[in-house]
Design a protein around this motif. Sequence first.
Motif, mmCIF file in Angstrom:
data_model
loop_
_atom_site.group_PDB
_atom_site.id
_atom_site.type_symbol
_atom_site.label_atom_id
_atom_site.label_comp_id
_atom_site.label_asym_id
_atom_site.label_seq_id
_atom_site.Cartn_x
_atom_site.Cartn_y
_atom_site.Cartn_z
ATOM 1 N N GLU A 248 0.930 -1.164 -0.038
ATOM 2 C CA GLU A 248 -0.007 -0.079 -0.035
ATOM 3 C C GLU A 248 0.946 1.273 0.019
ATOM 4 O OE1 GLU A 248 -3.792 -1.573 2.446
ATOM 5 O OE2 GLU A 248 -2.393 -0.735 3.528
ATOM 6 N N ASN B 251 2.578 1.912 -3.233
ATOM 7 C CA ASN B 251 1.580 2.173 -4.238
ATOM 8 C C ASN B 251 1.117 3.929 -4.180
ATOM 9 O OD1 ASN B 251 0.053 1.385 -6.521
ATOM 10 N ND2 ASN B 251 -1.977 1.470 -5.038
ATOM 11 N N CYS B 252 1.507 4.255 -2.874
ATOM 12 C CA CYS B 252 1.183 5.770 -2.777
ATOM 13 C C CYS B 252 2.627 6.411 -2.741
ATOM 14 C CB CYS B 252 0.614 5.901 -1.190
ATOM 15 S SG CYS B 252 -1.285 5.188 -1.247
ATOM 16 N N ILE C 39 6.885 2.215 -6.799
ATOM 17 C CA ILE C 39 5.907 2.122 -7.919
ATOM 18 C C ILE C 39 5.980 0.839 -8.884
ATOM 19 C CG2 ILE C 39 4.943 3.453 -9.808
ATOM 20 C CD1 ILE C 39 6.158 5.855 -8.458
ATOM 21 N N ALA D 233 4.986 -2.489 -6.748
ATOM 22 C CA ALA D 233 3.681 -2.666 -6.005
ATOM 23 C C ALA D 233 2.777 -3.169 -7.459
ATOM 24 C CB ALA D 233 3.090 -1.231 -5.837
ATOM 25 N N LYS D 234 3.212 -2.748 -8.708
ATOM 26 C CA LYS D 234 2.166 -3.167 -9.708
ATOM 27 C C LYS D 234 2.547 -4.684 -10.054
ATOM 28 C CE LYS D 234 2.563 0.961 -12.365
ATOM 29 N NZ LYS D 234 3.475 1.891 -13.430
ATOM 30 N N SER E 259 -0.828 -6.575 -8.128
ATOM 31 C CA SER E 259 -2.302 -5.907 -8.265
ATOM 32 C C SER E 259 -3.198 -6.877 -8.020
ATOM 33 C CB SER E 259 -2.574 -5.487 -9.746
ATOM 34 O OG SER E 259 -2.504 -6.701 -10.684
#
Length: 180
Positions: free
Chosen positions: A99, A102-103, A156, A159-160, A163
């Motif tokens: 999380e 992703n942020c 980034i 995190a992908k 999903s």
Amino acid sequence: KAQKPFLLYVGSRVGYKNFIVMLKAISNSVNLRNDFDIVTFGGGSFNSSEKRTIQSLGFREGQVRHVNGSDVILTSLYKSATALIHPSLYEGFGLTPLEAMNCHCPVISSNTSSMPEVIGNAGGYFNPSDVDSIQSTIESIVYSTECMNKLIQKGIKQAKLFSWEKCAKTTLEIYKKGVL
């Protein structure tokens, strides 16, 4: 008054989550103690033992604070934190670091359990049983703009890889193969 930069801790603070050891590591650093607040999210309000420990470690009144709320509030905290500190001794998976990544929040984590698999090369790692390791790893990252930016960019991408869409497709393929 402008809000002081803060280090974020998310989730339960019970034993294996290693919250108190993280606090000790931060309190041992004059720089970290002077430059950062600590915000915890979730896990309920501080109990009397935690309050005593926070005070005994020399944190200023309000420097270590607890926030509850919605996913919107948590997302806002991830986006405004200097870094997520994830000191857990054990995690089955490690959704919190995902999380954070992703942020666009740098992740500084224990090097145990599923954390290296989930975070990959997108985080800074420490030995969660070693206060000096925790302290030096946090310091080496939060005081380096270059390191912070690299962790954000790697986070980034990392995190992908995890999903919900990919999880659902993989699960469906397993069902189709009759494995479960």
